[in-house]
Design a protein around this motif. Structure first.
Motif: not given
Length: 498
Positions: A11-23
């Motif tokens: 929630x406090x991060x910023x950038x070009x892309x975040x990777x999020x895992x989905x099971x």
């Protein structure tokens, strides 16, 4: 490519892309739940729509996700949560970078808590991620008139952890991953070069350049030097080639000179025709990879020097071509090795052991703590273990177990085969002390039995990398193995020294 470790949650991060895992079954990881909350259910709505179900190695790139400070979010499928293991993690990481290399993403953030693996700390995940990221960028096009020059735009990777107390250990793991990846790249470059370029002389030059850059000691023995030492077995292989053989020695000192070194011996046959026992023409071009043992020694020396490990390390590379000519060794010839043992050469295509045996005898002068030889030695090893696993044989079970553990640690696995005395009988010769082949059965083991006759004065292990050193087919090229295994082994040894 730049890497960094950061403590924080999405929630406090910023950038070009975040990777999020989905099971599988659209189950969100903790990071996904956090982002779903701040986007007021946007992630869940995507999953509900059926565009991503979490199946292993699937992915979905989202743009302009409302409420976040990321330009893109990459959803990566992790498969069934209860089945998430090392293999799944490595597959997911490779999938992430394969996907991102096809986009305009310049920097990416991964949250390691999304990848839960029992008995694997964040340090392991970080080193493996770094190696995978650099491997995803690797391409060998320097011999093309018009290089593809399309490595993708990804340049920065931030790895997020939850616990600040882990920061120092994680940063160390990142540096180790970088060193291993750099060593692998050197090994791959040398293996992928054309054999008219990567000759024994070229390998010697690369070793000297490595020594100059990293303050190592380099010694190059010429054929006349080997003749004085009585290396009749090594020189028998070199006899058929126009290219002069070289015995390359590199020395790294990370401890007091009083400390005995670990010695790595790498088979350096820069091209193997089989000699008079000529190989079939099909796929003979891949015999440029027969110097992969030598390449892995140079790659490991580079990694160790970059990390400044607390070990003393010697790399010995017998380098030659194996060619047919009027001067070439013939089946039935008997030669005398540096050890004084005589060898009946029944097959000139079993040349690797002939050059290694003299190099292993030469290693005695260093009073080594242990010696590990690395060689693309037998096709029988490929039949036995396929292209996934390196064959391991040793005269010391403790050393064998340490190498096996190192391979498990870095996903560069080996498997131990027996080295029982009963196999030695297969190498009997009517005309010399030993024959260089033992018949059709147990070819990998009898090759190691041959080498064991020259290693009785020290602890020794043999790695047969014939199945793991390179890939064939559309992905043809050097794998860079077993640099990870060797480097991890030396990292562990350096901790023992400290």
């Amino acid at each position: 490519m730049d890497f960094g470790i950061k403590v924080g949650t999405p929630e406090k991060q910023r950038g070009a892309c975040a990777v999020i895992g989905i099971f599988e079954s659209r189950k969100m990881t903790e990071s996904a739940k956090v982002l779903d909350k701040i986007t007021q259910g946007y992630i869940k709505s995507i999953l509900t729509s059926g565009d991503m179900d979490g199946k292993v190695n699937t992915s979905l790139l989202l743009h302009n996700v409302p409420g976040t400070h990321f330009k893109r979010i990459l959803l990566i499928g992790l498969g069934k949560e209860q089945e998430f293991k090392e293999k799944t993690f490595l597959g997911a990481i490779n999938s992430i970078f394969s996907t991102l290399q096809k986009t305009a993403v310049t920097d990416v953030m991964l949250f390691l808590s999304d990848f839960p693996i029992k008995e694997r700390a964040n340090e392991w995940k970080i080193s493996q991620t770094v190696i995978a990221a650099i491997n995803s960028l690797y391409q060998f096009d320097q011999l093309k008139s018009k290089p593809e020059n399309n490595p993708g735009k990804l340049r920065k990777i931030l790895l997020c952890i939850d616990n600040r107390s882990e920061l120092i250990a994680c940063e160390q793991a990142m540096q180790q991953g970088l060193a291993i990846a750099h060593g692998m790249n050197l090994t791959k470059d040398l293996g992928n070069l054309a054999p008219n370029i990567c000759t024994p002389t070229y390998l010697a030059t690369q070793a000297k350049n490595l020594a100059k850059t990293h303050k190592l000691k380099a010694s190059i023995l010429e054929e006349k030097d080997m003749e004085k030492l009585g290396m009749g077995s090594f020189l028998a292989v070199a006899r058929g080639s126009e290219q002069p053989a070289k015995l390359i020695v590199l020395e790294y000192q990370g401890l007091s000179k009083k400390e005995d070194p670990i010695v790595l011996v790498g088979k350096g046959v820069t091209f193997d025709t089989g000699g008079i026992s000529l190989k079939p023409a099909a796929e003979m071009d891949e015999m440029k990879f027969d110097m992969s043992g030598a390449g892995s020694v140079l790659g490991t020396m580079l990694a160790v020097a970059e990390m400044k490990l607390s070990v003393n390390l010697v790399g010995i590379i017998p380098a030659t071509e194996n060619m047919p000519s009027g001067k070439a060794t013939k089946p039935g010839d008997v030669v005398t090795s540096m050890s004084g043992q005589t060898i009946e050469i029944l097959n000139t295509d079993a040349e690797g052991r002939l050059i290694l045996c003299d190099a292993l005898t030469y290693a005695e002068r260093y009073n080594p703590k242990m010696v590990i030889d690395i060689a693309t030695l037998t096709g029988a090893c490929v039949i036995a273990l396929g292209n996934l696993t390196t064959g391991l044989m040793s005269n010391d079970d403790k050393l064998a177990q340490e190498l096996l553990a190192a391979g498990e640690q870095v996903a560069d696995r080996a498997w131990q085969l027996p080295l029982w005395d009963e196999y030695q009988d297969l190498l009997k010769s009517n005309f010399a002390d030993i024959a260089n082949i033992g018949g059709r059965t147990a070819g990998t083991i009898t090759a190691a039995c041959f080498l064991s006759r020259f290693t009785k004065k020290y602890r020794w292990a043999h790695l047969d990398i014939a199945g793991t050193a390179w890939k064939s087919g559309k992905d043809k090229g050097s794998s860079g193995r077993p640099v990870p295994l060797l480097t991890q082994f030396l990292i562990t040894q350096s901790k023992i020294s400290n």
